[in-house]
Motif scaffolding. Structure first.
Motif, PDB file in Angstrom:
ATOM      1  N   MET A 130      -0.572 -10.566 -15.683  1.00  0.00           N
ATOM      2  CA  MET A 130      -2.270  -9.507 -15.504  1.00  0.00           C
ATOM      3  C   MET A 130      -2.329  -9.178 -14.172  1.00  0.00           C
ATOM      4  O   MET A 130      -2.910  -7.856 -13.763  1.00  0.00           O
ATOM      5  CB  MET A 130      -3.208 -10.782 -15.561  1.00  0.00           C
ATOM      6  CG  MET A 130      -4.867 -10.366 -15.807  1.00  0.00           C
ATOM      7  SD  MET A 130      -5.905 -11.042 -16.020  1.00  0.00           S
ATOM      8  CE  MET A 130      -5.679 -12.419 -14.021  1.00  0.00           C
ATOM      9  N   ARG A 248     -15.187  -6.871 -12.294  1.00  0.00           N
ATOM     10  CA  ARG A 248     -15.160  -6.726 -10.936  1.00  0.00           C
ATOM     11  C   ARG A 248     -13.832  -5.729 -10.756  1.00  0.00           C
ATOM     12  O   ARG A 248     -12.528  -6.541 -11.139  1.00  0.00           O
ATOM     13  CB  ARG A 248     -15.142  -8.318 -10.069  1.00  0.00           C
ATOM     14  CG  ARG A 248     -15.724  -8.434  -8.967  1.00  0.00           C
ATOM     15  CD  ARG A 248     -15.956  -9.571  -8.528  1.00  0.00           C
ATOM     16  NE  ARG A 248     -14.235  -9.896  -8.809  1.00  0.00           N
ATOM     17  CZ  ARG A 248     -13.682 -11.487  -8.351  1.00  0.00           C
ATOM     18  NH1 ARG A 248     -14.467 -12.370  -7.634  1.00  0.00           N
ATOM     19  NH2 ARG A 248     -12.354 -11.421  -8.700  1.00  0.00           N
ATOM     20  N   GLU A 249     -13.436  -5.494  -9.547  1.00  0.00           N
ATOM     21  CA  GLU A 249     -12.294  -4.658  -9.024  1.00  0.00           C
ATOM     22  C   GLU A 249     -11.190  -6.146  -9.191  1.00  0.00           C
ATOM     23  O   GLU A 249     -11.619  -6.892  -9.112  1.00  0.00           O
ATOM     24  CB  GLU A 249     -12.740  -5.142  -7.601  1.00  0.00           C
ATOM     25  CG  GLU A 249     -11.576  -3.250  -7.420  1.00  0.00           C
ATOM     26  CD  GLU A 249      -9.982  -4.837  -6.438  1.00  0.00           C
ATOM     27  OE1 GLU A 249     -10.433  -5.095  -5.896  1.00  0.00           O
ATOM     28  OE2 GLU A 249      -8.946  -4.100  -7.138  1.00  0.00           O
ATOM     29  N   GLU A 250     -10.043  -5.738  -9.861  1.00  0.00           N
ATOM     30  CA  GLU A 250      -9.352  -6.790  -9.771  1.00  0.00           C
ATOM     31  C   GLU A 250      -8.482  -8.198  -8.903  1.00  0.00           C
ATOM     32  O   GLU A 250      -8.940  -9.359  -9.260  1.00  0.00           O
ATOM     33  CB  GLU A 250      -8.104  -6.241 -10.405  1.00  0.00           C
ATOM     34  CG  GLU A 250      -6.889  -5.081  -9.599  1.00  0.00           C
ATOM     35  CD  GLU A 250      -5.413  -4.961  -9.835  1.00  0.00           C
ATOM     36  OE1 GLU A 250      -5.162  -6.229 -10.732  1.00  0.00           O
ATOM     37  OE2 GLU A 250      -4.892  -3.972  -9.421  1.00  0.00           O
ATOM     38  N   THR A 377     -10.402 -10.875 -14.285  1.00  0.00           N
ATOM     39  CA  THR A 377     -10.397 -10.925 -12.537  1.00  0.00           C
ATOM     40  C   THR A 377     -11.989 -11.627 -11.832  1.00  0.00           C
ATOM     41  O   THR A 377     -12.486 -11.037 -11.632  1.00  0.00           O
ATOM     42  CB  THR A 377     -10.571 -10.260 -11.267  1.00  0.00           C
ATOM     43  OG1 THR A 377     -11.190  -9.062 -12.100  1.00  0.00           O
ATOM     44  CG2 THR A 377      -8.261  -9.997 -11.364  1.00  0.00           C
ATOM     45  N   TRP A 379     -13.883 -11.765 -14.609  1.00  0.00           N
ATOM     46  CA  TRP A 379     -15.567 -10.760 -15.488  1.00  0.00           C
ATOM     47  C   TRP A 379     -16.504 -11.776 -16.073  1.00  0.00           C
ATOM     48  O   TRP A 379     -16.279 -12.446 -16.621  1.00  0.00           O
ATOM     49  CB  TRP A 379     -14.606 -10.047 -16.399  1.00  0.00           C
ATOM     50  CG  TRP A 379     -13.830  -9.184 -15.984  1.00  0.00           C
ATOM     51  CD1 TRP A 379     -13.194  -9.035 -14.846  1.00  0.00           C
ATOM     52  CD2 TRP A 379     -12.676  -8.410 -16.604  1.00  0.00           C
ATOM     53  NE1 TRP A 379     -12.100  -7.616 -13.879  1.00  0.00           N
ATOM     54  CE2 TRP A 379     -12.420  -7.859 -15.707  1.00  0.00           C
ATOM     55  CE3 TRP A 379     -12.431  -8.387 -17.754  1.00  0.00           C
ATOM     56  CZ2 TRP A 379     -11.031  -6.625 -16.183  1.00  0.00           C
ATOM     57  CZ3 TRP A 379     -11.436  -7.269 -17.743  1.00  0.00           C
ATOM     58  CH2 TRP A 379     -10.469  -6.779 -17.103  1.00  0.00           C
TER      59      TRP A 379
ATOM     60  N   ASP B  72      -6.353  -3.579 -18.913  1.00  0.00           N
ATOM     61  CA  ASP B  72      -7.942  -2.597 -18.060  1.00  0.00           C
ATOM     62  C   ASP B  72      -8.193  -3.223 -16.660  1.00  0.00           C
ATOM     63  O   ASP B  72      -8.775  -2.729 -15.641  1.00  0.00           O
ATOM     64  CB  ASP B  72      -9.418  -2.258 -19.466  1.00  0.00           C
ATOM     65  CG  ASP B  72      -9.386  -3.620 -19.757  1.00  0.00           C
ATOM     66  OD1 ASP B  72      -9.096  -4.208 -19.848  1.00  0.00           O
ATOM     67  OD2 ASP B  72     -10.326  -4.159 -19.654  1.00  0.00           O
ATOM     68  N   GLY B  73      -7.554  -4.562 -16.431  1.00  0.00           N
ATOM     69  CA  GLY B  73      -7.662  -4.989 -15.346  1.00  0.00           C
ATOM     70  C   GLY B  73      -7.400  -3.811 -14.287  1.00  0.00           C
ATOM     71  O   GLY B  73      -7.942  -4.354 -13.189  1.00  0.00           O
ATOM     72  N   ALA B  74      -5.811  -3.432 -13.965  1.00  0.00           N
ATOM     73  CA  ALA B  74      -5.658  -2.673 -13.004  1.00  0.00           C
ATOM     74  C   ALA B  74      -6.201  -1.239 -13.268  1.00  0.00           C
ATOM     75  O   ALA B  74      -6.382  -0.957 -12.008  1.00  0.00           O
ATOM     76  CB  ALA B  74      -4.640  -1.825 -13.672  1.00  0.00           C
ATOM     77  N   THR B  76     -10.243  -1.445 -12.886  1.00  0.00           N
ATOM     78  CA  THR B  76     -12.334  -1.524 -12.960  1.00  0.00           C
ATOM     79  C   THR B  76     -12.354  -0.870 -12.033  1.00  0.00           C
ATOM     80  O   THR B  76     -13.425   0.104 -12.594  1.00  0.00           O
ATOM     81  CB  THR B  76     -12.133  -3.151 -12.619  1.00  0.00           C
ATOM     82  OG1 THR B  76     -11.240  -4.031 -14.138  1.00  0.00           O
ATOM     83  CG2 THR B  76     -13.838  -3.180 -13.178  1.00  0.00           C
TER      84      THR B  76
END
Lengths: 396, 388
Positions: A130, A248-250, A377, A379, B72-74, B76
């Motif tokens: 991920m 949230r940003e990764e 991350t 979320w 999609d984590g990449a 956000t």
């Protein structure tokens, strides 16, 4: 609550048995178990379903667009559908999507399906994958992290923090013992809380195997219906009051901002007049991937200050007979088929509202239930359910 | 379609942006591709993220093509979802339009960013990826992938419809001619019919030129509720019809020459939009033609001609008469996961009168189509209109 054009309720749910190896069934067969149970619970047949939602994480089983194959077990042939995947939150996102699609009037009856068959892949490898290949992947340890444990120990002292985490773990296991679907039912004994941790192999820092969630095979199916359909069917309904998604940003959090859990809870509670969540909510199904995270996040979701959340565990406030029972199902430490896990939280919260949880039904009236999803991350997705049909508010 | 809401609130697409589609974009990461188009729709609308602006995001991407769990984590941060809401549709981008519309009509959000990306160039073999869509017991061991499934579909369709290989070659020639007028299209070098028919046979009867090319790119759109749309743009394009439908999984259980799922998806979308005769209803049509034979086959499924009459429809100039795929379509190149989303984007560009030399004059209603899965197992239909 949020402005919404029509009410939506959960009228049925089903789950496969959760286990480390469901080798006697393939993926669509396992999904079929959950779908059949959900249809029976709602007193419907597959012909009554308009739309089938589907979600999991493709790289766990390495099946591309698995909703295509799974039509064999999901019953989506000839029906509408959408596949949504947001990591661990996937199941809760599916519940939000069902609410959106029905409230929008696009569909009347929606079947949401979350599944995972983790034995068919490499879970920690999948989770590690991920992270950003340039910045974060070489630092990743999958979902196994000892950071929160160390923070709790630093903040509250080793003896108290270790005991509270392991007591929470023990309560989760007591609950799982009442849930025949649960994967891990260990019969932990409150007399040996300290020893159970000390005798468990360490994974990362203070995180031991006993603290960590399982990796499970399993599927969950939940049936959502419009207000008119609920009335037509005379269905036993758990109404969706509201939901909130906070991502949230990764990788690199450069600010020391609040957790997405606390932000989501603050937003959801403010919109819905919840000022004292421990009192205002009757049961909470939390996505608690480890005992340490469960302990820490209890404080975040309940908007605790200081050591209030440790006291909630120490004083059995979260026990089956407590003021806000936590995870009567046994939670994620009991069963974790990842793509299904957050939908299981919603399903279990709905079962408590509908009074259909059987041996793990909490021994008090349930008017309002909260379900959380966790993923990516850190979320958050939160969904609030109620026994009473919500009043639709006019758009402000 | 449910009829529970009598006065369904309307949703408009207020802005679209597409990257140039290219065989590979080795110098830009997915986040960079996305930012190019998201920044473009922000500039078009003057909207920023947060309260009073873009309230939530729906993204479209695929974990396997991205080789990344929770793709999609990449993105956000790029889609503005830091401490905000983002939900990923893991299917063709037309499904993203379907879901994003429901987020607004439900009343949950007023302004939604829809953003999709795909870098098919990153996969060592696209057939290896789509091979993984087949079940490991019966269909994977015989080597099926989406190309092989499309070839079986093509064999069945050509046999029933009488569409010839020469006609398919004509479609490729036509697609590339129109693509020359489309600044985002990938394959805009013209090809003669002989060149097309000399291209390598991939899976009989599909030749290399009959198949969509590997593409990298991204697309973004802003969708908004009626009350917000008028403040955002003076040329809103309304989403008036939506429908989708699954076919069965095993190819042997399907009528591969027919359009079971597409006919139902179209019927749902047309019922919502109040369309009785699709042959006369649309000024612009964009069909997801990942393979040349799918253009006439799906035209049948969409009701643009009678079932089984795709060959006749081609011979009588149906695609030109009904303004089908003036963008160049998928044969001219766009990323696989964004096939239907690119069709919606082109329809919006046409309805806004911004299509330059490929502009259909006085376009008021458009049909956009997307497909997911082997031989189009999941079909999506979107109707778009300018009328107030």
């Amino acid at each position: 609550m949020r402005c919404k054009h029509r009410n939506v309720a959960i009228i049925g749910s089903g789950m496969s048995k959760f286990s480390s190896h469901r080798e006697e069934v393939n993926q669509p067969e396992m999904i079929h178990e959950a779908v059949v149970e959900a249809l029976d619970d709602a007193h419907l047949t597959i012909d009554d379903i308009d739309c089938v939602l589907h979600g999991n994480m493709e790289l766990f089983e390495m099946v591309h667009q698995p909703d295509m194959w799974h039509v064999l077990g999901s019953g989506a042939w000839g029906k509408s559908g959408v596949r949504l995947t947001t990591g661990g939150t996937t199941g809760a996102t599916l519940a939000c999507a069902a609410d959106n699609l029905i409230a929008a009037g696009l569909h009347d009856v929606v079947l949401a399906i979350g599944f995972e068959k983790l034995q068919e892949g490499h879970t920690t490898g999948g989770i590690t994958n991920m992270a950003d290949p340039l910045w974060g992947r070489s630092l990743q340890t999958g979902a196994l992290t000892g950071t929160t444990a160390q923070q709790l120990i630093d903040r509250f002292g080793g003896d108290r923090a270790r005991y509270a985490a392991m007591k929470l773990r023990t309560i989760m296991d007591e609950n799982a013992m009442r849930n025949r679907k649960a994967h891990r039912r260990l019969r932990l004994d409150r007399k040996y809380i300290k020893e159970a941790a000390e005798n468990s192999p360490p994974l990362v820092g203070e995180l031991r195997m006993i603290h960590m969630c399982s990796q499970s095979d399993g599927a969950c199916a939940v049936i959502f219906a419009s207000e008119d359909k609920v009335a037509e069917l005379g269905a036993n309904a758990a109404w969706i009051v509201d939901h909130e998604t906070v991502h949230r940003e990764e990788t690199l959090i450069l600010d020391s901002g609040k957790s997405t859990h606390r932000v989501a809870a603050e937003r959801l509670f403010a919109r819905n007049g919840i000022t004292d969540p421990v009192h205002d909510i009757d049961v909470f199904e939390m996505y608690d991937p480890s005992a340490w995270w469960g302990l820490d996040w209890l404080g975040e979701f309940m908007l605790c200050e200081g050591d209030e959340h440790l006291k909630m565990v120490e004083n059995d406030v979260i026990g089956m007979d407590g003021e806000i029972p936590l995870n009567p199902s046994g939670g994620v430490q009991g069963s974790n088929p990842i793509g299904a896990t957050a939908l299981v939280r919603v399903a279990e919260a709905a079962m408590q509202v509908r009074g259909t949880a059987g041996e793990h039904q909490v021994p008090k009236p349930v008017r309002r239930a909260l379900a959380s999803g966790f993923g990516g991350t850190l979320w958050t997705v939160l969904m609030l359910l109620s026994k009473e049909k919500p009043a639709l508010e006019a758009k402000v | 379609m449910a009829n529970g809401v009598s006065s369904r609130p309307r949703v408009a697409i207020c802005a679209v942006a597409q990257t140039k589609f290219e065989a590979a974009k080795p110098n830009v990461r997915i986040q960079g591709m996305l930012w190019e188009v998201i920044d473009a729709v922000r500039r078009q609308t003057g909207l920023d993220f947060g309260k009073g602006g873009i309230e939530s995001a729906v993204t479209v991407s695929d974990d396997v093509f991205d080789a990344r769990t929770i793709s999609d984590g990449a993105v956000t941060d790029v889609v503005g979802a830091h401490y905000g809401s983002e939900e990923k549709v893991a299917a063709d981008g037309a499904q993203g339009v379907y879901y994003a519309t429901s987020v607004i009509v439900s009343g949950h959000h007023d302004v939604v960013l829809l953003a999709g990306h795909c870098k098919e160039s990153q996969a060592a073999s696209r057939n290896m990826v789509t091979h993984l869509a087949f079940d490991p017991f019966y269909t994977r061991p015989i080597g099926l992938d989406y190309l092989a499934a499309a070839a079986l579909q093509a064999q069945a369709y050509l046999a029933r419809s009488g569409v010839t290989e020469n006609q398919l070659a004509g479609l490729v020639v036509r697609a590339r001619q129109w693509a020359r007028q489309n600044p985002v299209a990938q394959e805009n070098a013209t090809m003669g019919r002989d060149q097309v028919l000399a291209s390598a046979m991939l899976a009989d009867p599909i030749r290399e030129a009959f198949m969509y090319p590997v593409s990298d790119g991204a697309i973004a759109m802003i969708l908004a509720s009626e009350e917000r749309a008028h403040a955002i743009t003076d040329r809103p394009v309304w989403v008036t019809g939506l429908g989708n439908c699954h076919d069965s999984f095993f190819l042997g259980e399907r009528d591969l020459a027919g359009n079971f799922a597409l006919e139902r998806a179209a019927a749902r979308a047309y019922a919502m939009a109040g369309i009785d005769d699709p042959r006369e209803a649309f000024d612009v049509v964009e069909i997801a033609d990942a393979y040349a034979h799918q253009l006439p086959q799906y035209a049948e499924g969409l009701g643009l001609c009678a079932p089984g009459q795709g060959g006749k429809w081609l011979a009588e100039g149906g695609p030109d008469r009904q303004c089908v795929n003036r963008s160049g379509g998928m044969l001219a190149g766009n990323p696989l996961m964004l096939g239907g989303m690119a069709r919606v984007a082109e329809a919006v560009v046409q309805l806004r009168g911004e299509a330059g030399h490929r502009q259909v004059s006085d376009a008021k209603r458009a049909l956009a189509h997307g497909a997911t899965g082997p031989a189009g197992q999941l079909q999506t239909v979107v109707v778009l209109e300018t009328r107030e």
